[in-house]
Scaffold this active site. Structure first.
Site, short mmCIF file in Angstrom:
data_model
loop_
_atom_site.label_atom_id
_atom_site.label_comp_id
_atom_site.label_asym_id
_atom_site.label_seq_id
_atom_site.Cartn_x
_atom_site.Cartn_y
_atom_site.Cartn_z
N TYR A 95 -14.46 -53.15 -22.46
CA TYR A 95 -13.19 -53.34 -22.13
C TYR A 95 -12.55 -52.38 -23.38
O TYR A 95 -11.31 -52.04 -22.90
CB TYR A 95 -12.59 -54.71 -22.26
CG TYR A 95 -13.24 -55.39 -20.90
CD1 TYR A 95 -12.72 -54.85 -19.67
CD2 TYR A 95 -14.31 -56.41 -20.89
CE1 TYR A 95 -13.39 -55.71 -18.40
CE2 TYR A 95 -14.70 -56.95 -19.90
CZ TYR A 95 -14.44 -56.86 -18.67
OH TYR A 95 -14.96 -57.04 -17.70
N ARG A 135 -14.70 -65.55 -12.99
CA ARG A 135 -15.37 -64.96 -11.73
C ARG A 135 -15.08 -65.77 -10.55
O ARG A 135 -14.79 -66.89 -10.35
CB ARG A 135 -16.81 -65.24 -12.02
CG ARG A 135 -17.35 -64.63 -13.33
CD ARG A 135 -18.71 -64.79 -13.48
NE ARG A 135 -19.39 -63.86 -14.76
CZ ARG A 135 -19.23 -64.61 -15.91
NH1 ARG A 135 -18.95 -66.03 -16.19
NH2 ARG A 135 -19.74 -64.03 -17.01
N HIS A 140 -18.58 -64.34 -21.42
CA HIS A 140 -19.92 -63.67 -21.93
C HIS A 140 -20.73 -64.14 -23.02
O HIS A 140 -20.19 -64.54 -24.09
CB HIS A 140 -19.26 -62.13 -22.21
CG HIS A 140 -18.45 -61.24 -21.59
ND1 HIS A 140 -17.54 -60.40 -21.66
CD2 HIS A 140 -18.55 -61.42 -19.91
CE1 HIS A 140 -17.11 -59.88 -20.27
NE2 HIS A 140 -17.65 -60.52 -19.57
N ARG A 167 -10.51 -59.72 -12.83
CA ARG A 167 -11.33 -60.22 -14.19
C ARG A 167 -11.17 -58.95 -15.13
O ARG A 167 -10.80 -59.20 -16.10
CB ARG A 167 -12.72 -60.35 -13.67
CG ARG A 167 -13.59 -60.79 -14.87
CD ARG A 167 -14.70 -61.57 -14.38
NE ARG A 167 -15.70 -61.50 -15.47
CZ ARG A 167 -15.94 -62.69 -16.46
NH1 ARG A 167 -15.10 -63.66 -16.17
NH2 ARG A 167 -17.04 -62.50 -17.24
N LYS A 171 -22.29 -68.93 -15.61
CA LYS A 171 -23.54 -68.43 -15.42
C LYS A 171 -24.45 -69.31 -16.38
O LYS A 171 -24.01 -69.52 -17.41
CB LYS A 171 -23.83 -67.16 -15.77
CG LYS A 171 -22.99 -66.27 -14.72
CD LYS A 171 -23.23 -64.64 -14.90
CE LYS A 171 -22.85 -63.71 -13.91
NZ LYS A 171 -23.27 -62.40 -14.05
N HIS A 206 -13.30 -59.25 -8.79
CA HIS A 206 -13.77 -58.87 -10.09
C HIS A 206 -12.85 -57.78 -10.85
O HIS A 206 -12.89 -57.66 -12.02
CB HIS A 206 -15.33 -58.10 -9.86
CG HIS A 206 -16.19 -58.44 -11.03
ND1 HIS A 206 -16.68 -59.71 -11.59
CD2 HIS A 206 -16.71 -57.44 -12.07
CE1 HIS A 206 -17.23 -59.41 -12.55
NE2 HIS A 206 -17.41 -58.16 -12.77
#
Length: 298
Positions: free
Chosen positions: A280, A152, A271, A248, A176, A245
């Site tokens: 995806y 990211r 993730h 990504r 994150k 993004h």
């Protein structure tokens, strides 16, 4: 306790105990302020009920005509607020417990670069730039890193020099929720460019430990990265707006199309749930469907 006091306490908790990013804190602050303006700042927190939440949702949807994805974010933030104040015993009943409101989002596939756009963008990246072309050089390396690893943009700007271990071809990423992961750099030209960049970087007057800096020695910000990427894409002849993004999404799509196990893609992208990565697979299926239609039509 008033709604305003509860919101301030919740944001303080998010800032100190949870250590959320400044970007997330700004979003939470904006969303909570929006609800306070609608429900009145001095409203007693314990008097708020599911009808107040319904009115707020109708207000956002019918009066302000906001998109469903925006409404969903507002409500998600409020859910976190009320869950926290209930855990802290500020309220006994959570108004969300009996709220039956569904916010339906339109199904939208992630936007990724097409094969021609990838060629144009990578063709515009100059990994052989000299000291005099510092900004062009660092922009190229940052863009190539985004496209190679799928990290990211917020993760990119947080990279410290010590996070990079070139002999091991590894890079530590702070993701994150303060979750750390390793990504790997197996492209020789990129590694050589990074090594040369680190040498050139020593000639710049800066005290920051951040890996990516501007010509003036200022650490990259997410906004600065977006601007530099946009300029590079424009220079490459790409007509639409390109964002970090999208790079990504492009990385994830390419890796799955190349046959990489989805669990590895999940780990690479950071993730928490594999269901996030599974979107995806729909992108690659969509690409296959489109290509086959084009083939048989021709």
């Amino acid at each position: 306790m008033t709604l305003q006091d509860a919101c301030q306490s919740f944001l303080s908790h998010c800032r100190s105990a949870v250590s959320l990013s400044e970007h997330t804190l700004r979003a939470y602050t904006f969303d909570l302020e929006d609800f306070q303006n609608h429900a009145q700042h001095e409203t007693n927190l314990s008097l708020l009920n599911k009808d107040d939440l319904r009115k707020f949702i109708r207000h956002l949807r019918e009066e302000r005509k906001l998109k469903e994805i925006t409404i969903k974010r507002r409500i998600a933030c409020l859910k976190l607020l009320f869950r926290w104040v209930q855990q802290e015993n500020m309220i006994s009943i959570n108004p969300f417990d009996n709220l039956n409101e569904r916010i339906r989002l339109p199904k939208r596939l992630p936007r990724a670069l097409g094969s021609e756009e990838i060629k144009l963008l990578t063709g515009a990246i100059n990994l052989e730039a000299t000291d005099k072309e510092f900004q062009e050089f660092v922009t190229g390396i940052a863009t190539k890193l985004l496209l190679t690893t799928g990290i990211r943009v917020g993760e990119l700007v947080k990279i410290d020099i010590e996070d990079l271990v070139l002999p091991d071809c590894s890079l530590k990423i702070q993701g994150k929720g303060n979750r750390q992961r390793l990504v790997y750099l197996f492209e020789p030209k990129l590694n050589q460019a990074i090594a040369r960049y680190l040498t050139i970087r020593l000639t710049r007057a800066t005290e920051t430990k951040k890996l990516f800096i501007t010509e003036a020695g200022i650490p990259f910000t997410t906004q600065k990265t977006r601007i530099l990427l946009g300029d590079l894409a424009s220079k490459a002849g790409i007509e639409r707006r390109i964002t970090p993004h999208m790079l990504r999404h492009t990385t994830a799509t390419q890796l799955l199309e190349a046959g990489l196990d989805i669990r590895y893609v999940q780990k690479l992208l950071g993730h928490q749930s594999i269901s996030t990565t599974e979107i995806y697979t729909h992108v690659t299926d969509h690409g296959l469907r489109t290509a086959l239609k084009r083939t048989y039509r021709d």
